[in-house]
Design an enzyme around this catalytic site. Structure first.
Site, PDB file in Angstrom:
ATOM      1  N   GLY A 105       0.826  -1.196   0.000  1.00  0.00           N
ATOM      2  CA  GLY A 105       0.000   0.000   0.000  1.00  0.00           C
ATOM      3  C   GLY A 105       0.855   1.238   0.000  1.00  0.00           C
ATOM      4  O   GLY A 105       1.509   1.537  -0.989  1.00  0.00           O
ATOM      5  N   PHE A 106       0.843   1.976   1.113  1.00  0.00           N
ATOM      6  CA  PHE A 106       1.582   3.224   1.250  1.00  0.00           C
ATOM      7  C   PHE A 106       1.232   4.191   0.130  1.00  0.00           C
ATOM      8  O   PHE A 106       2.087   4.723  -0.550  1.00  0.00           O
ATOM      9  CB  PHE A 106       3.100   2.957   1.305  1.00  0.00           C
ATOM     10  CG  PHE A 106       3.494   2.095   2.461  1.00  0.00           C
ATOM     11  CD1 PHE A 106       3.679   2.638   3.725  1.00  0.00           C
ATOM     12  CD2 PHE A 106       3.646   0.728   2.294  1.00  0.00           C
ATOM     13  CE1 PHE A 106       4.024   1.830   4.796  1.00  0.00           C
ATOM     14  CE2 PHE A 106       3.986  -0.098   3.361  1.00  0.00           C
ATOM     15  CZ  PHE A 106       4.175   0.459   4.618  1.00  0.00           C
ATOM     16  N   HIS A 107      -0.087   4.385  -0.038  1.00  0.00           N
ATOM     17  CA  HIS A 107      -0.571   5.319  -1.044  1.00  0.00           C
ATOM     18  C   HIS A 107      -2.012   5.722  -0.725  1.00  0.00           C
ATOM     19  O   HIS A 107      -2.642   5.171   0.170  1.00  0.00           O
ATOM     20  CB  HIS A 107      -0.485   4.716  -2.457  1.00  0.00           C
ATOM     21  CG  HIS A 107      -1.409   3.554  -2.674  1.00  0.00           C
ATOM     22  ND1 HIS A 107      -1.043   2.251  -2.391  1.00  0.00           N
ATOM     23  CD2 HIS A 107      -2.686   3.495  -3.117  1.00  0.00           C
ATOM     24  CE1 HIS A 107      -2.042   1.452  -2.682  1.00  0.00           C
ATOM     25  NE2 HIS A 107      -3.066   2.182  -3.118  1.00  0.00           N
ATOM     26  N   SER A 108      -2.478   6.673  -1.504  1.00  0.00           N
ATOM     27  CA  SER A 108      -3.863   7.107  -1.466  1.00  0.00           C
ATOM     28  C   SER A 108      -4.328   7.255  -2.910  1.00  0.00           C
ATOM     29  O   SER A 108      -3.517   7.191  -3.833  1.00  0.00           O
ATOM     30  CB  SER A 108      -3.971   8.447  -0.728  1.00  0.00           C
ATOM     31  OG  SER A 108      -5.310   8.894  -0.726  1.00  0.00           O
TER      32      SER A 108
END
Length: 146
Positions: A49-52
């Site tokens: 992940g580590f996102h938007s």
């Protein structure tokens, strides 16, 4: 549950020969479904992940095993444990997500409102904060959900 996120409880039709869990757009998830994918084979110590996303809406469902998802906005942070295939996590636009603590053999299904577009991703946390602050200042955490 923090703003722009919700736990979704899906129908779990139980019969002697197993479970059936239907997921229908605009009924079980609050958007039209344009993309479905799944994540498997994640090492237990790995994180993803580590996102938007700027516009994308998603429902994340752990079909097998378990995992944790850290969801954040400029005002709040929460960790959700997914371990029931009849429960999904809705994540709306401009919510940062980090998936971790995958159990061995876990399967994460993701149902998305849009086709893949790299331009919709925000992968830098500082850039994310700059964009998200505008939205979350206008919509502070309160009793309203999605």
């Amino acid at each position: 549950m923090m703003y722009n996120c919700a736990l979704l409880k899906f129908k779990d039709i139980v019969r002697k020969d197993g479970h059936l869990t239907p997921i229908e757009e605009k009924i079980d998830v609050p958007f039209k479904i344009k993309r479905i994918y799944y994540i498997t084979g994640v090492a237990q110590k790995s994180a993803r992940g580590f996102h938007s996303h700027r516009k994308l809406q998603q429902a994340l469902i752990c079909l097998h095993g378990s995992l944790k998802i850290r969801i954040k906005n400029p005002n709040e942070e929460e960790i959700i444990n997914l371990n029931d295939p009849s429960v999904g996590l809705y994540i709306g636009p401009l919510v940062w997500r980090e998936m971790f603590d995958f159990s061995k053999g876990s399967v994460l299904l993701v149902v998305a409102s849009e086709h893949y577009s790299e331009e919709d991703y925000i992968r830098d946390y500082n850039l994310y904060l700059n964009e998200a602050k505008k939205i979350f200042q206008a919509n502070p955490a309160d009793d309203s959900k999605i």
